[in-house]
Design an enzyme around this catalytic site. Structure first.
Site, PDB file in Angstrom:
ATOM      1  N   ASN A   7      14.724 -39.855  34.311  1.00 19.80           N
ATOM      2  CA  ASN A   7      13.290 -40.132  34.386  1.00 19.80           C
ATOM      3  C   ASN A   7      13.122 -41.526  34.976  1.00 19.80           C
ATOM      4  OD1 ASN A   7      10.593 -40.565  33.958  1.00 19.80           O
ATOM      5  ND2 ASN A   7      10.702 -40.578  31.718  1.00 19.80           N
ATOM      6  N   LYS A   9      10.472 -42.888  35.944  1.00 18.26           N
ATOM      7  CA  LYS A   9       9.164 -43.465  35.582  1.00 18.26           C
ATOM      8  C   LYS A   9       8.463 -44.029  36.828  1.00 18.26           C
ATOM      9  CE  LYS A   9      10.828 -44.066  30.924  1.00 18.26           C
ATOM     10  NZ  LYS A   9      10.726 -44.744  29.647  1.00 18.26           N
ATOM     11  N   HIS A  96       5.407 -36.763  27.925  1.00 19.24           N
ATOM     12  CA  HIS A  96       6.179 -37.962  27.608  1.00 19.24           C
ATOM     13  C   HIS A  96       5.311 -38.899  26.753  1.00 19.24           C
ATOM     14  CE1 HIS A  96       8.322 -41.733  28.060  1.00 19.24           C
ATOM     15  NE2 HIS A  96       9.375 -41.016  28.394  1.00 19.24           N
ATOM     16  N   GLU A  98       4.805 -41.947  26.821  1.00 16.27           N
ATOM     17  CA  GLU A  98       4.010 -42.933  27.570  1.00 16.27           C
ATOM     18  C   GLU A  98       2.717 -42.312  28.074  1.00 16.27           C
ATOM     19  OE1 GLU A  98       7.190 -44.074  30.180  1.00 16.27           O
ATOM     20  OE2 GLU A  98       8.169 -45.125  28.521  1.00 16.27           O
ATOM     21  N   GLU A 168      12.412 -37.390  21.725  1.00 14.49           N
ATOM     22  CA  GLU A 168      12.470 -38.813  22.059  1.00 14.49           C
ATOM     23  C   GLU A 168      11.719 -39.623  21.007  1.00 14.49           C
ATOM     24  OE1 GLU A 168      13.205 -39.549  26.537  1.00 14.49           O
ATOM     25  OE2 GLU A 168      11.074 -39.289  26.232  1.00 14.49           O
ATOM     26  N   GLY A 174      13.215 -47.299  25.653  1.00 12.54           N
ATOM     27  CA  GLY A 174      13.169 -48.577  26.347  1.00 12.54           C
ATOM     28  C   GLY A 174      13.401 -49.780  25.449  1.00 12.54           C
ATOM     29  N   SER A 210      16.928 -44.794  24.900  1.00 14.41           N
ATOM     30  CA  SER A 210      18.006 -45.779  25.008  1.00 14.41           C
ATOM     31  C   SER A 210      19.396 -45.157  25.107  1.00 14.41           C
ATOM     32  CB  SER A 210      17.932 -46.789  23.852  1.00 14.41           C
ATOM     33  OG  SER A 210      16.733 -47.536  23.940  1.00 14.41           O
TER      34      SER A 210
HETATM   35  P1  PGA Z   1      14.954 -45.051  28.039  1.00 15.27           P
HETATM   36  O1  PGA Z   1      13.739 -44.022  28.312  1.00 15.27           O
HETATM   37  O2  PGA Z   1      16.227 -44.308  28.345  1.00 15.27           O
HETATM   38  O3  PGA Z   1      14.695 -46.184  28.972  1.00 15.27           O
HETATM   39  O4  PGA Z   1      14.872 -45.437  26.606  1.00 15.27           O
HETATM   40  C1  PGA Z   1      13.854 -42.664  27.982  1.00 15.27           C
HETATM   41  C2  PGA Z   1      12.584 -41.965  28.362  1.00 15.27           C
HETATM   42  O5  PGA Z   1      11.503 -42.555  28.232  1.00 15.27           O
HETATM   43  O6  PGA Z   1      12.614 -40.794  28.789  1.00 15.27           O
END
Ligand code: PGA
Length: 250
Positions: A7, A9, A96, A98, A168, A174, A210
């Site tokens: 991803n 983003k 997601h 976000e 998640e 993140g 992460s």
């Molecule tokens: P990350 O994000 O690996 O940077 O923690 C995962 C995601 O948001 O899909």
């Protein structure tokens, strides 16, 4: 068979995306894992889908990070599933955290999107996850089950049955602080059980939050973990290659 989803983003201009996709697609660790049965999906921003498409294949697939509830029409700024299919996408990430946070996407909206995506042949990767407060107050299971039920209320169980689910934990995204193997194992077990009761089939559940080359092997070998949804670490070809390599069971 593991599925590793990148991803990206809101990162990469088309030229960067093409370069990264080319490096990933020719990376020896990635090609070895693809030959061993791992499937990889690259999900760049909409504006870079066309640049990544030439570097993808059946096992190294193209995915989008969202799609609209409708196919076409007066929905300014939206991108419909048929548009993604026309660019070569076979997967789409939906719901997601976000987008739940910033675009106020509800479980019901996510269910509608999953239905629409599936109608056009895209495989939805449906994200669920609890906040830190929900985890601390022992409401994780209740929250995740409610998310699944809310999605099914608009998609129908037969649609979710054909999706992939990504667990998640919001607090792990993140932050550099992934969930512990105990937390991942027990949460995946409950999600798989609830999905089984709701949809009548075994649904694959990916872990995200992460994931790095340092913890990938441990996470990907857990029972109930069918792959990973990788954010930050998917933007570095060597780091992502190492995560993909960790999916190969030896
Ligand atoms: P990350 O994000 O690996 O940077 O923690 C995962 C995601 O948001 O899909």
């Amino acid at each position: 068979m593991s599925l590793i989803v990148a991803n990206w983003k809101m990162n990469t201009l088309p030229s960067d995306a093409a370069e990264l996709a080319k490096t990933v697609s020719t990376h020896s660790a990635v090609t070895t894992a693809l030959n061993a049965g791992t499937a990889v999906v690259l999900c760049p921003p909409f504006t870079s889908l066309h640049a990544v498409a030439p570097h993808t294949s059946a096992r190294l697939a193209l995915g989008a990070q969202n799609c609209a509830r409708e196919d076409s029409g007066a929905f300014t700024g939206e991108i419909g599933a048929p548009m993604l299919v026309a660019l070569g996408c076979t997967y789409v990430i939906l719901g997601h955290s976000e987008r739940r946070r910033d675009q106020f996407e509800t479980n019901e909206i996510i269910g509608m999107k999953a239905k629409r995506a599936l109608e056009h042949g895209l495989t939805p990767i449906v994200c669920i996850g609890e906040s830190l407060e929900e985890r601390i107050t022992n409401r994780t299971v209740e929250v995740l089950r409610a998310q699944i039920d809310g999605i099914v209320s608009t998609s129908g169980a037969t649609v979710l049955a054909k999706c992939i689910v990504a667990y998640e934990p919001v607090w792990a995204i993140g932050t550099g602080k992934s969930a512990s193997t105990e937390q991942i194992e027990s949460t995946h077990t409950d999600i798989i059980m609830h999905l089984g009761i709701t949809c009548g089939v075994h649904i694959r559940v990916l872990y995200g939050g992460s994931v790095t080359s340092a913890n990938a092997k441990e996470i990907l070998s857990l029972p109930g973990v069918s792959g990973a949804l990788v954010g930050g670490a998917s933007l570095k070809a060597d780091e992502f290659g190492a995560i993909v390599a960790a999916s190969v069971r030896t």
